[in-house]
Structure formats: C-alpha cells, structure tokens
Design a protein around this motif. Structure first.
Motif, short mmCIF file in Angstrom:
data_model
loop_
_atom_site.label_atom_id
_atom_site.label_comp_id
_atom_site.label_asym_id
_atom_site.label_seq_id
_atom_site.Cartn_x
_atom_site.Cartn_y
_atom_site.Cartn_z
N UNK A 192 0.83 -1.20 0.00
CA UNK A 192 0.00 0.00 0.00
C UNK A 192 0.86 1.25 0.00
N UNK A 193 1.97 1.23 0.74
CA UNK A 193 2.85 2.40 0.81
C UNK A 193 3.55 2.67 -0.52
N UNK A 194 3.92 1.62 -1.25
CA UNK A 194 4.63 1.80 -2.51
C UNK A 194 3.74 2.35 -3.61
N UNK A 195 2.47 1.96 -3.63
CA UNK A 195 1.51 2.46 -4.62
C UNK A 195 2.06 2.41 -6.04
N UNK A 196 2.50 1.25 -6.48
CA UNK A 196 2.99 1.12 -7.85
C UNK A 196 1.86 1.37 -8.84
N UNK A 197 2.12 2.08 -9.92
CA UNK A 197 1.04 2.41 -10.86
C UNK A 197 0.51 1.18 -11.59
N UNK A 198 -0.81 1.16 -11.74
CA UNK A 198 -1.49 0.12 -12.51
C UNK A 198 -1.07 -1.29 -12.06
N UNK A 199 -0.90 -1.45 -10.76
CA UNK A 199 -0.40 -2.71 -10.21
C UNK A 199 -1.23 -3.18 -9.02
N UNK A 200 -1.85 -4.33 -9.17
CA UNK A 200 -2.53 -4.98 -8.05
C UNK A 200 -1.48 -5.74 -7.24
N UNK A 201 -1.79 -6.07 -5.99
CA UNK A 201 -0.83 -6.77 -5.15
C UNK A 201 -1.45 -8.01 -4.52
N UNK A 202 -0.62 -9.03 -4.37
CA UNK A 202 -1.03 -10.27 -3.74
C UNK A 202 0.07 -10.70 -2.77
N UNK A 203 -0.18 -10.55 -1.48
CA UNK A 203 0.77 -10.96 -0.45
C UNK A 203 0.33 -12.31 0.10
N UNK A 204 1.20 -13.30 0.05
CA UNK A 204 0.85 -14.67 0.42
C UNK A 204 1.70 -15.15 1.59
N UNK A 205 1.08 -15.89 2.51
CA UNK A 205 1.83 -16.51 3.61
C UNK A 205 2.39 -17.86 3.17
N UNK A 206 3.57 -18.19 3.68
CA UNK A 206 4.22 -19.44 3.33
C UNK A 206 3.43 -20.67 3.75
N UNK A 207 3.74 -21.83 3.18
CA UNK A 207 2.94 -23.04 3.41
C UNK A 207 3.22 -23.76 4.73
#
Length: 359
Positions: free
Chosen positions: A141-156
């Motif tokens: 959220x802080x980086x706010x890359x243009x035209x970019x969705x984000x997906x943060x995943x937890x390890x298995x």
C-alpha cells in the motif's frame, strides 16, 4: 477530473505540474503521495511523456493521422505508440483470486486491486522466515505502484505456536531440535522442501492465469530473505512462455546447498532468449545471508541464462527489508523498466496509449 492518487476519491482537479500524470484532491494529498512514492518516478514519467509528445506532435495530428503513418513516425524514434481506448474504457479490474483456487497451503493471503483503477500488473509478495503476509500488505500500500494490483501470500509451513506466534516459512529451515539447518554437500532437507514449495507456487500461478485473467509476464515477484530465495529459484526456470514480469530479491540468495552439490555450474543452462529480469539487493552488514552466497547466486543466474538481466546492489544495512530511500529508489527504477503501463494523454479526451520499444 480524475481520481486522487493519494486517497482514491473522484473529482480530483489538482495535477502534478511536472509529469501531469497524476491528480490530487488538495495539497495535503499531493504532499503525502510525493513523500511515499511519486518522487521516485515523477522525473522518469515526465521525461517519457515529453519524449512521446515531441515524437507525435500536436494532439490534433494524432487524431487525424493514419495509423500506419503514425506507427512509422514513432518507429523512427524507437518507440511504438498504440491507441487502445479511453481512460474510462481501460479502467478494468482482473478477477480477484478466491482461496479455493489456490493450493490449501497457500490460502492465507491478501489481495488488493490497483489504486488507479487499471490492473495491468500483479506484484506477488513473499515474506521472510517466521513472518506472514500481513506486513507485506502494508508495504504494498505504501509503494503504490502504478497500474499494479498486489497479492501478499503466507508461506505453506506453519510454525508451532510455542516457537513463533502466527509465523510461517516457505521451506524447511530447522532440524528436529529446532536448530537452523546448515548447508553441506550432503544436506538435502531444504532443497527437497523448496522443490515442494515451487510446485505449490506453480499451481498458484496456474490459478492466476487460468481463472483471474493474468499472464505470467505481467506477474512480478518481490521476496525478502526466505521469500526471496523462493523468488530466485522460480527465476531459474521462468523463461520463454514461463517468463515472469520481473523478480526482486531483498537480502536473499539461492540455497548454498545447490552450489555445493552441483557438479556443473551450467547444469541449469537455459536456451531460451526471453528470460526473467532479476534485481537483488544485499546489506554489507547482513549476518544472516552470506555475501559469498549472494554473489554466487547472481553469477549462477547469469551463467544459467545468457540473456538474463541480473542486477545486484550492495547497500549500507543489515538483514532487513527495504530500509532506505536509496534502496526504494533502486526498486522503483527497476520496476519503471519492467512494469507494463499505459501512458495517458491528459488532454480533454483522456486517450490511453500503449507504449513499447520497437524491435
């Protein structure tokens, strides 16, 4: 009027006077966005916009020019400009991933759509050992890359509660006595565990491409420490039709066991020309990831893929995530080259053009 780049509200009529690519509600929103992200990309956007404007001339010429004539004019400048619609028509969303699409071990995640309404890229964030996806969601959220969705995943791999509260790992890191596994010429536990994680990650990628509308070359990986090792391991085979948008590894290396147990440094050599670009950053005070392993990882990637762009930057820091303005600038400059974005003509018609380099 458009959406405010800082808060997302519509009706923003204050525009960045330098690059004219973003709008704001007021001075407060503009100052906030400048400090967090826009200052890292404003100059590059402004120079590119000026270059395009000089190449195509007045907007009225663009409207009446025949497509073939315009394309030839732009090719002379090593740039291809393709009109792809209006800003309104291009405001599209990819399908948000649902937990049941992913392998059961990777269903703890956070997905956020692009703040500017155009999901052209997906940044997949992989945390470090003992952490979860939650902190990375805030970073995105802080980086706010243009035209970019984000997906943060937890390890298995879930840590026992008595060891770490809500901690995860991407591959086996401890022995039966909870001591860190040390790399040797005969040690295979981390290698085998990483292979299983790679299979899970490929299933996740398949779900993103087949159900959510993404293509692999629009998916970018950002990993820290253990998550960075996973990202680098994926880069080794991400070529040709499997090429990713890019890989960024912070305070990470490939598993040292891989070097110790390999008989040939080119046994993973890839014949594909289209390979994933890699950026690595490492601290000169890092006591967790050995500097020699980082250097050898970069060299390994270059030898395995002759056409791969591998960048390595050494910074004044310890084992930490992005921790300075300089490091953030390095990341932003790298993504500026690899993120797929649409240049927006900011005249009345808000025409959207796709910009790419000619062959």
């Amino acid at each position: 009027m458009g959406e405010c780049a800082a808060c997302g509200r519509s009706g923003a009529n204050r525009r960045c006077s330098r690059c004219k690519s973003v709008s704001y509600c007021d001075v407060e929103c503009q100052s906030k966005h400048w400090l967090h992200s826009h200052k890292f990309r404003c100059s590059s956007v402004a120079s590119e916009a000026q270059r395009i404007e000089k190449l195509v001339g007045d907007e009225r010429d663009v409207k009446v020019a025949h497509r073939d004539v315009l394309t030839e004019k732009l090719r002379q400048g090593n740039v291809v400009l393709k009109e792809v619609g209006t800003m309104k028509s291009r405001r599209r969303r990819r399908r948000a991933p649902k937990p049941d699409l992913f392998p059961p071990q990777l269903r703890d995640f956070s997905y956020k759509e692009s703040a500017d309404g155009i999901d052209e890229n997906l940044l997949l964030l992989l945390h470090g050992l003992g952490d979860t996806h939650k902190k990375f969601s805030s970073l995105a959220e802080q980086m706010e890359l243009p035209q970019t969705a984000t997906l943060a995943v937890s390890g298995p791999i879930v840590f026992p509660e008595e060891l770490v509260d809500d901690g995860r790992a991407w591959f086996t890191a401890f022995d039966e006595n909870w001591n860190l596994i040390q790399p040797t010429e005969t040690e295979t536990r981390r290698i085998l565990s990483l292979k299983e994680t790679s299979k899970l990650m490929n299933l996740l990628m398949d779900a993103l491409t087949s159900h959510c509308g993404w293509t692999r070359d629009r998916i970018h990986l950002l990993g820290f420490s253990q998550g960075g090792t996973v990202a680098l391991d994926m880069a080794l085979t991400a070529c040709g039709p499997y090429r990713l948008g890019s890989v960024v590894a912070i305070s990470s290396s490939l598993l040292p066991e891989s070097f110790l147990q390999s008989t040939e440094e080119n046994d993973v050599t890839c014949e594909q020309n289209a390979c994933t670009s890699v950026l690595m950053t490492h601290g000169n005070q890092d006591k967790v990831v050995n500097r020699t392993d980082v250097l050898r990882s970069a060299d390994w990637l270059r030898k395995a893929h002759a056409s791969m762009d591998v960048q390595l930057h050494t910074l004044d820091k310890d084992h930490a995530m992005v921790s300075s303005r300089r490091e953030m600038q390095i990341l932003m400059e790298f993504w500026a080259k690899h993120l797929h974005c649409h240049m927006v003509n900011l005249e009345q018609n808000a025409t959207v053009y796709e910009v790419s380099h000619s062959q």
